[in-house]
Design a protein around this motif. Structure first.
Motif, PDB file in Angstrom:
ATOM      1  N   GLU A 179       0.599  -1.223   0.029  1.00 43.53           N
ATOM      2  CA  GLU A 179       0.093   0.053  -0.094  1.00 43.53           C
ATOM      3  C   GLU A 179       0.741   1.314   0.079  1.00 43.53           C
ATOM      4  O   GLU A 179       0.264   2.496  -0.112  1.00 43.53           O
ATOM      5  CB  GLU A 179      -0.815  -0.018   1.219  1.00 43.53           C
ATOM      6  CG  GLU A 179      -1.876  -0.857   1.079  1.00 43.53           C
ATOM      7  CD  GLU A 179      -2.768  -1.181   2.567  1.00 43.53           C
ATOM      8  OE1 GLU A 179      -2.434  -0.235   3.538  1.00 43.53           O
ATOM      9  OE2 GLU A 179      -3.618  -2.055   2.643  1.00 43.53           O
ATOM     10  N   LYS A 180       2.221   1.086   0.260  1.00 36.54           N
ATOM     11  CA  LYS A 180       3.104   2.503   0.278  1.00 36.54           C
ATOM     12  C   LYS A 180       3.664   2.632  -0.929  1.00 36.54           C
ATOM     13  O   LYS A 180       4.899   2.168  -1.073  1.00 36.54           O
ATOM     14  CB  LYS A 180       3.999   2.056   1.600  1.00 36.54           C
ATOM     15  CG  LYS A 180       3.140   2.274   2.818  1.00 36.54           C
ATOM     16  CD  LYS A 180       2.398   3.209   3.320  1.00 36.54           C
ATOM     17  CE  LYS A 180       1.560   3.572   4.242  1.00 36.54           C
ATOM     18  NZ  LYS A 180       0.549   4.549   4.216  1.00 36.54           N
ATOM     19  N   ALA A 181       3.263   3.237  -1.775  1.00 35.62           N
ATOM     20  CA  ALA A 181       3.696   3.587  -3.359  1.00 35.62           C
ATOM     21  C   ALA A 181       5.182   4.305  -3.213  1.00 35.62           C
ATOM     22  O   ALA A 181       6.012   4.387  -3.744  1.00 35.62           O
ATOM     23  CB  ALA A 181       2.927   4.201  -4.190  1.00 35.62           C
ATOM     24  N   LEU A 182       5.399   5.200  -1.983  1.00 29.81           N
ATOM     25  CA  LEU A 182       6.739   6.207  -1.939  1.00 29.81           C
ATOM     26  C   LEU A 182       7.676   5.402  -1.324  1.00 29.81           C
ATOM     27  O   LEU A 182       8.567   6.192  -1.168  1.00 29.81           O
ATOM     28  CB  LEU A 182       5.882   7.487  -1.120  1.00 29.81           C
ATOM     29  CG  LEU A 182       4.967   8.219  -1.920  1.00 29.81           C
ATOM     30  CD1 LEU A 182       4.424   9.560  -0.870  1.00 29.81           C
ATOM     31  CD2 LEU A 182       5.095   8.610  -3.305  1.00 29.81           C
ATOM     32  N   ILE A 183       7.600   4.542  -0.624  1.00 32.16           N
ATOM     33  CA  ILE A 183       8.503   3.906  -0.060  1.00 32.16           C
ATOM     34  C   ILE A 183       9.939   3.358  -0.654  1.00 32.16           C
ATOM     35  O   ILE A 183       9.596   2.896  -1.793  1.00 32.16           O
ATOM     36  CB  ILE A 183       8.315   2.741   1.201  1.00 32.16           C
ATOM     37  CG1 ILE A 183       7.975   1.424   0.410  1.00 32.16           C
ATOM     38  CG2 ILE A 183       7.386   3.366   2.141  1.00 32.16           C
ATOM     39  CD1 ILE A 183       7.798   0.390   1.351  1.00 32.16           C
ATOM     40  N   THR A 184      11.166   3.937  -0.234  1.00 28.62           N
ATOM     41  CA  THR A 184      12.217   3.522  -1.062  1.00 28.62           C
ATOM     42  C   THR A 184      12.941   2.229  -0.544  1.00 28.62           C
ATOM     43  O   THR A 184      13.861   1.660  -1.270  1.00 28.62           O
ATOM     44  CB  THR A 184      13.222   4.613  -1.267  1.00 28.62           C
ATOM     45  OG1 THR A 184      13.503   4.985   0.239  1.00 28.62           O
ATOM     46  CG2 THR A 184      12.793   5.812  -1.982  1.00 28.62           C
ATOM     47  N   GLY A 185      12.646   1.688   0.859  1.00 27.32           N
ATOM     48  CA  GLY A 185      13.186   0.598   1.327  1.00 27.32           C
ATOM     49  C   GLY A 185      12.552   0.195   2.583  1.00 27.32           C
ATOM     50  O   GLY A 185      11.501   0.958   2.942  1.00 27.32           O
TER      51      GLY A 185
END
Length: 165
Positions: A60-66
């Motif tokens: 659900e978290k499209a913005l996470i990078t890691g």
């Protein structure tokens, strides 16, 4: 498979570079003096989470990078966190995994169960927090004895390769 967690921070900017999905393991035997998260020490506190439930939250978290595994200490639930790490990598190879631990890298690679978690980790921040070596100028670690290790290069070269974050 389940993990005992102290909590989840779905979008953190303090647990590694970028926007990170941070998972706090419940349980730690290290008892570092001055620990900033002593509520995570008990192995009976926290809440049980299914790995699939965590994966759904990550999706659900499209913005996470890691993703960051913190604690407590994830290596007290090494098999479970290794399984979670594998599923994260299957979900999205671009998501890097940072794992915090009070153990030393050299100890972890000698134990097959702990090694399974090391192998899904991209960056390992190892070593006990030492209050006398606390340094607020360090990125993403609390004391100067803690190392920031590039796990893939270290495993490949059979020597510790440090990295700056």
């Amino acid at each position: 498979m389940q993990l005992r967690l102290a909590g989840i921070t779905p979008e953190s900017v303090v647990d590694g570079p970028g926007v990170r999905f941070t998972i706090f393991a419940q349980g730690c035997k290290h008892q570092c003096s001055g620990c900033h998260n002593p509520a995570t020490h008990s192995f009976k506190a926290g809440k049980m989470f299914e790995i699939e439930e965590i994966i759904e939250q990550i999706k659900e978290k499209a913005l996470i990078t890691g993703v960051t595994f913190s604690g407590g200490d994830p290596f007290f639930q090494a098999a479970e966190f290794a399984q979670l790490g594998q599923q994260i990598k299957e979900l999205d190879q671009k998501l890097d995994i940072i794992t915090y631990t009070g153990f030393l890298y050299e100890e972890l690679i000698q134990d097959q169960e702990k090694l399974s978690l090391v192998k899904v980790t991209d960056v390992l921040i190892d070593g006990l927090f030492e209050e006398a070596k606390q340094d607020l100028s360090l990125n993403y670690r609390g004391s100067s004895n803690q190392r920031v290790i590039d796990v893939k290069k270290s495993l490949r070269t059979d020597k510790i390769v440090k990295v700056k974050l």
